[in-house]
Scaffold this motif. Structure first.
Motif, mmCIF file in Angstrom:
data_model
loop_
_atom_site.group_PDB
_atom_site.id
_atom_site.type_symbol
_atom_site.label_atom_id
_atom_site.label_comp_id
_atom_site.label_asym_id
_atom_site.label_seq_id
_atom_site.Cartn_x
_atom_site.Cartn_y
_atom_site.Cartn_z
ATOM 1 N N ALA A 1 -1.887 -4.104 -1.596
ATOM 2 C CA ALA A 1 -0.988 -3.788 -2.707
ATOM 3 C C ALA A 1 -1.288 -4.658 -3.920
ATOM 4 N N LEU A 2 -1.582 -5.939 -3.679
ATOM 5 C CA LEU A 2 -1.928 -6.851 -4.774
ATOM 6 C C LEU A 2 -3.200 -6.402 -5.498
ATOM 7 N N GLY B 1 5.155 -6.459 -5.693
ATOM 8 C CA GLY B 1 6.037 -6.444 -4.536
ATOM 9 C C GLY B 1 6.522 -5.041 -4.219
ATOM 10 N N ILE B 2 7.841 -4.869 -4.139
ATOM 11 C CA ILE B 2 8.402 -3.554 -3.822
ATOM 12 C C ILE B 2 8.284 -2.642 -5.038
ATOM 13 N N GLN B 3 7.537 -1.585 -4.885
ATOM 14 C CA GLN B 3 7.405 -0.612 -5.965
ATOM 15 C C GLN B 3 8.502 0.444 -5.866
ATOM 16 N N LYS B 4 8.843 0.814 -4.617
ATOM 17 C CA LYS B 4 9.918 1.778 -4.403
ATOM 18 C C LYS B 4 10.456 1.639 -2.983
ATOM 19 N N ASN B 5 11.777 1.610 -2.860
ATOM 20 C CA ASN B 5 12.407 1.631 -1.543
ATOM 21 C C ASN B 5 12.533 3.093 -1.125
ATOM 22 N N LEU B 6 11.882 3.451 -0.024
ATOM 23 C CA LEU B 6 11.829 4.851 0.396
ATOM 24 C C LEU B 6 13.065 5.292 1.178
ATOM 25 N N GLY B 7 13.978 4.360 1.442
ATOM 26 C CA GLY B 7 15.251 4.721 2.059
ATOM 27 C C GLY B 7 15.156 5.091 3.529
ATOM 28 N N TYR C 1 14.173 -16.419 -8.279
ATOM 29 C CA TYR C 1 14.381 -15.332 -7.314
ATOM 30 C C TYR C 1 13.879 -14.004 -7.841
ATOM 31 N N ASP C 2 13.093 -13.326 -7.030
ATOM 32 C CA ASP C 2 12.648 -11.964 -7.333
ATOM 33 C C ASP C 2 12.830 -11.147 -6.054
ATOM 34 N N PRO C 3 13.866 -10.292 -5.995
ATOM 35 C CA PRO C 3 14.153 -9.533 -4.769
ATOM 36 C C PRO C 3 13.018 -8.622 -4.332
#
Length: 212
Positions: free
Chosen positions: A137-138, A170-176, A79-81
Motif C-alpha cells: 500500500a505504501l 493508511g486506511i483509504q476506505k473502510n469496506l464495512g 494521532y492519525d486514526p
C-alpha cells in the motif's frame, strides 16, 4: 506497545503497563508481560507468552490496547486514526484454513513441538502477511485489502474489525460489514456490549494513569 515502550516513544513505564494487564490476566501472565516490556528484544526469541495464552481469559487483548495506543497518541498530538491498526489477520488466516478443511494444521504443529508451546507458525504468517500488505500500500499498489481492528463508525462501538482498503496514507476506505445473515446479526448484537466495555477499559486506563 511493548516495542514502543522499550524505545522510549511512550511516556508510560513498564509498571503502569503491568497494572493494566492485571485487569485481564493472571498474576503469572502479568509477570511475563513485565519481563517482556523490560527485556531486550534480542532476548525474546524463546519467550513463551503467546497471543492465545493472553486471550485465554476470554478477553481479546487488542480490544483494549488499540484504544490505549490511540489515546496516548492523541495526548501527544500525533494521532492519525488511519494509521493505527489492531492486526486481526490471524483470525482471517484461521477462518480461511477452516474453509479449506485443513482443521488439523495447528494440532500437527503442536504435536511436532512435543508440547513445547502453542502453534505459532500461523501467527508469524499473519503478521508477515499484514506487514507485506502495508508495504504494498505504501508503494501505491492498488486493491490492497486486509482486515484490522480500527477506529470506525461501522457499529455502535468506537473500534471494530472490518475489511479495509489500504493506501499510502493508511486506511483509504473502510469496506464495512457487508450483508449479514440473521444469525450473524444476532452474534454482532451480542458482541457489541462486551466490546464497548473493553474499549472503555483501555481509554479509562490512559486517562487515570498518573502523569497522563
Amino acid at each position: 506497545l511493548a516495542a514502543l515502550l522499550r524505545r522510549g516513544h511512550l511516556d508510560i513505564d513498564a509498571e503502569t503497563v503491568v497494572s493494566f494487564n492485571e485487569h485481564i490476566h493472571t498474576e503469572e501472565r502479568v509477570e511475563k508481560a513485565a519481563n517482556l516490556v523490560q527485556s531486550d528484544p534480542a532476548d525474546q526469541e524463546d519467550d513463551d507468552m503467546h497471543i492465545d495464552d493472553m486471550s485465554s481469559s476470554g478477553q481479546t487483548v487488542v480490544n483494549s490496547t488499540v484504544p490505549i495506543a490511540s489515546e496516548v497518541l492523541q495526548k501527544a498530538g500525533v494521532y492519525d486514526p488511519n494509521k493505527i491498526f489492531g492486526v486481526s489477520t490471524l483470525d482471517i488466516v484461521r477462518a480461511n484454513t477452516f474453509v479449506a478443511e485443513a482443521k488439523e494444521a495447528g494440532t500437527e504443529v503442536v504435536k511436532a513441538k512435543a508440547g513445547a508451546g502453542s502453534a505459532t507458525l500461523s501467527m508469524a504468517y499473519a503478521g508477515a502477511r499484514f506487514t507485506i500488505s502495508l508495504c504494498k500500500a505504501l508503494r501505491k499498489e492498488s486493491n490492497i485489502v486486509e482486515c484490522a481492528y480500527v477506529r470506525s463508525n461501522v457499529t455502535e462501538a468506537k473500534y471494530f474489525s472490518t475489511p479495509l482498503l489500504l493506501g499510502p496514507n493508511g486506511i483509504q476506505k473502510n469496506l464495512g460489514l457487508g450483508k449479514l445473515s440473521e444469525f450473524e446479526d444476532q452474534l454482532l448484537k451480542a458482541a457489541i456490549p462486551e466490546l464497548k466495555k473493553n474499549i472503555q477499559k483501555g481509554e479509562d486506563f490512559v486517562h487515570n494513569t498518573k502523569g497522563n
